[in-house]
Write an enzyme that holds these catalytic residues in place. Structure first.
Site, PDB file in Angstrom:
ATOM      1  N   GLU A 204       4.055  -3.093   6.651  1.00 54.33           N
ATOM      2  CA  GLU A 204       3.050  -2.042   6.805  1.00 54.33           C
ATOM      3  C   GLU A 204       2.394  -2.055   8.193  1.00 54.33           C
ATOM      4  O   GLU A 204       1.188  -2.247   8.309  1.00 54.33           O
ATOM      5  CB  GLU A 204       1.968  -2.211   5.721  1.00 54.33           C
ATOM      6  CG  GLU A 204       2.546  -2.141   4.316  1.00 54.33           C
ATOM      7  CD  GLU A 204       1.522  -2.451   3.240  1.00 54.33           C
ATOM      8  OE1 GLU A 204       1.601  -1.827   2.177  1.00 54.33           O
ATOM      9  OE2 GLU A 204       0.653  -3.334   3.436  1.00 54.33           O
TER      10      GLU A 204
ATOM     11  N   TYR B 226       4.785  -8.238  -8.988  1.00 51.52           N
ATOM     12  CA  TYR B 226       3.484  -8.094  -8.327  1.00 51.52           C
ATOM     13  C   TYR B 226       2.411  -8.276  -9.397  1.00 51.52           C
ATOM     14  O   TYR B 226       2.173  -7.386 -10.214  1.00 51.52           O
ATOM     15  CB  TYR B 226       3.375  -6.728  -7.629  1.00 51.52           C
ATOM     16  CG  TYR B 226       3.670  -6.803  -6.152  1.00 51.52           C
ATOM     17  CD1 TYR B 226       4.703  -7.604  -5.684  1.00 51.52           C
ATOM     18  CD2 TYR B 226       2.920  -6.095  -5.215  1.00 51.52           C
ATOM     19  CE1 TYR B 226       4.984  -7.686  -4.324  1.00 51.52           C
ATOM     20  CE2 TYR B 226       3.190  -6.176  -3.857  1.00 51.52           C
ATOM     21  CZ  TYR B 226       4.220  -6.977  -3.418  1.00 51.52           C
ATOM     22  OH  TYR B 226       4.488  -7.062  -2.074  1.00 51.52           O
TER      23      TYR B 226
HETATM   24  C1  ACM Z   1       3.063  -6.117   0.837  1.00 53.80           C
HETATM   25  O1  ACM Z   1       2.816  -5.956  -0.363  1.00 53.80           O
HETATM   26  N1  ACM Z   1       2.456  -5.384   1.755  1.00 53.80           N
HETATM   27  C2  ACM Z   1       4.007  -7.115   1.294  1.00 53.80           C
END
Ligand code: ACM
Length: 476
Positions: free
Chosen positions: A276, A367
């Site tokens: 990002e 995640y």
């Molecule tokens: C990420 O979740 N920006 C690696």
């Protein structure tokens, strides 16, 4: 007798008729590192006259100890005072993957050292072997660097933090009015590294660059693309356009930081982020445009690959391997970089096809900042939905890969991003027991059924409680 409940399940477990009667199953077991096992293999044999733990290395012997401690919980009392009856069992075990990791983001919310040590205990309990320590981000810099004290004097603290959930494109925020921050001294970090090493765990530091650097730019404005502006350590979430500039002095700054980081962390792997990183400011900056032209690059975004290659020289000097998020594949990174695929499993396939060793960390499966239940009743989270069963079902290796490509998948990793986790209690709640399901996939336990897993998980929760980390109770 309580059932045998080993998590993650070993590759082969055979239970025989009979019991070993002993006063001290832990103390009386014989342990040996032997040459006829591979370095990652171990065996446990409990027979009528005793228990023997053998392993191909000290690390594997540690795994044997962890499994054995779980096995002997199934011992039952006997009529003989002080003696227990241990079920006779044979275990032959080895992990499927070399990299069995968890990433902890201590930048968005600082986590006390004692809690980090408990997380390491949790990793060891699950025979995981990598703690990826996300030490820097826009919202906080957490590692003491002697050459640049303002990184922690300024960069480790933010005046306040946004309240509630950030939505895409949001510009106005409500704030909590509370200063937040903290950092680890070098001594703290060396203690964490040593504690982890004693448990067979490598701490892989991450210095996220050239994006996610607003805290550093707030401390040293000359690192940014608008050195005349004084930024704050970022007080809300999302992606910052304030990224490092690509000047020679900034390359030298980062190299100095990395030399100090390498001095603290002996890990053969060092993570340099790469995710990002907007290139808007490089497109607008005269200096960056000049650099782009000198290098003959077509687009500002390509400066990221150049910048990373410059600072990664410090890693190469010391024989360390560069690890980066999967955006690195798009930005001309070194061939031997290990890629951590996070945007999707498909990004992992792309990395592997480009010839990179790859750690599968796809957001759709591992995640753990995502919801694990109904958002109406769960604590605020970043979004999406990854319940325990989905983690249990995770397939680490994409089926479509060839056998040669599959061999490039060196492991897997779950992520705890802490935008919406203020401290240990929230982290524990989001981490566990999803990490227990993840550990089965990382170890390569057979997928018998989700119910079979739950049967082992229920008693396993008491082990997590003994470590003293919070977890989300199982749905009834
Ligand atoms: C990420 O979740 N920006 C690696």
């Amino acid at each position: 007798m309580s059932d045998i409940a080993i998590v993650p399940a070993p590759r082969e477990l055979t239970v025989d008729e009979g019991r070993w009667i002993t006063a001290d199953p832990l103390g009386e077991a014989v342990r040996d590192v032997v040459e006829n096992l591979e370095p990652n293999e171990y065996r446990i044999d409990v027979g009528l006259d005793g228990a023997r733990l053998t392993a191909g290395s000290e690390d594997a012997l540690r795994h044997a100890e962890t499994t054995y401690a779980q096995l002997i919980e199934a011992a039952e009392p006997t009529d003989e005072f002080g003696k227990v009856a241990v079920p006779l069992a044979r275990i032959a075990d080895a992990p499927r993957f070399a990299w069995r990791g968890m990433m902890l983001d201590v930048a968005r919310h600082f986590m006390p050292k004692d809690f980090v040590l408990k997380v390491i205990d949790v990793l060891a309990l699950h025979r995981l072997n990598v703690l990826h320590f996300h030490l820097t981000d826009d919202q906080g810099w957490r590692v003491e660097i002697e050459a640049y004290p303002r990184l922690t004097e300024v960069g480790a603290w933010r005046a306040e933090t946004m309240v509630g959930k950030m939505t895409r494109g949001q510009k106005e925020f409500e704030y909590d009015g509370q200063r937040h921050g903290g950092f680890y001294t070098k001594d703290d970090l060396r203690e964490i590294v040593a504690y982890a090493a004693d448990r067979g765990i490598t701490v892989v530091p991450e210095i996220d660059l050239p994006g996610h650097m607003q805290a550093a730019i707030a401390a040293y404005p000359e690192l940014g693309n608008h050195p005349d502006q004084q930024l704050t350590v970022r007080q809300y979430w999302g992606i910052s356009e304030d990224v490092l500039n690509v000047n020679d002095a900034t390359v030298e700054f980062v190299k100095t930081v990395l030399r100090e980081v390498l001095d603290i962390f002996p890990s053969p792997y060092v993570h340099l982020g790469g995710d990002e990183c907007p290139s808007v400011q490089w497109g607008e900056s005269e200096a960056a445009q000049k650099r782009q032209a000198e290098l003959g690059l077509d687009e500002p975004g390509q400066l990221q690959g150049w910048f990373t290659a410059q600072v990664a020289e410090v890693l190469a000097e010391q024989g360390r391997r560069l690890v980066g998020w999967d955006e690195m594949v798009d930005t001309d990174c070194p061939d031997d970089a290990v890629i951590m695929a996070w945007r999707s499993a498909e990004r992992g396939e792309i990395a592997v096809k480009a010839g990179h060793e790859t750690v599968m960390a796809p957001c759709e499966s591992v995640y753990f900042d995502y919801y694990q239940g109904d958002p109406a009743t769960e604590p605020l989270a970043i979004g999406n939905f990854i319940p325990l069963e989905k983690v249990y079902d995770f397939e680490v290796v994409p089926e479509s890969l060839t056998d040669d490509e599959k061999r490039l998948i060196v492991g897997t990793q779950c992520q705890i991003w802490t935008e919406y986790m203020e401290g240990p209690e929230q982290v524990g709640y989001m981490l566990l027991p999803r990490l227990s399901a993840f550990a089965e996939r990382a170890w390569g336990s057979e997928k018998v059924s989700y119910d079979e897993f739950l049967g082992r998980l229920r008693p396993h929760l008491a082990r997590i409680e003994r470590i003293g980390v919070n977890y989300r109770p199982l749905d009834s």
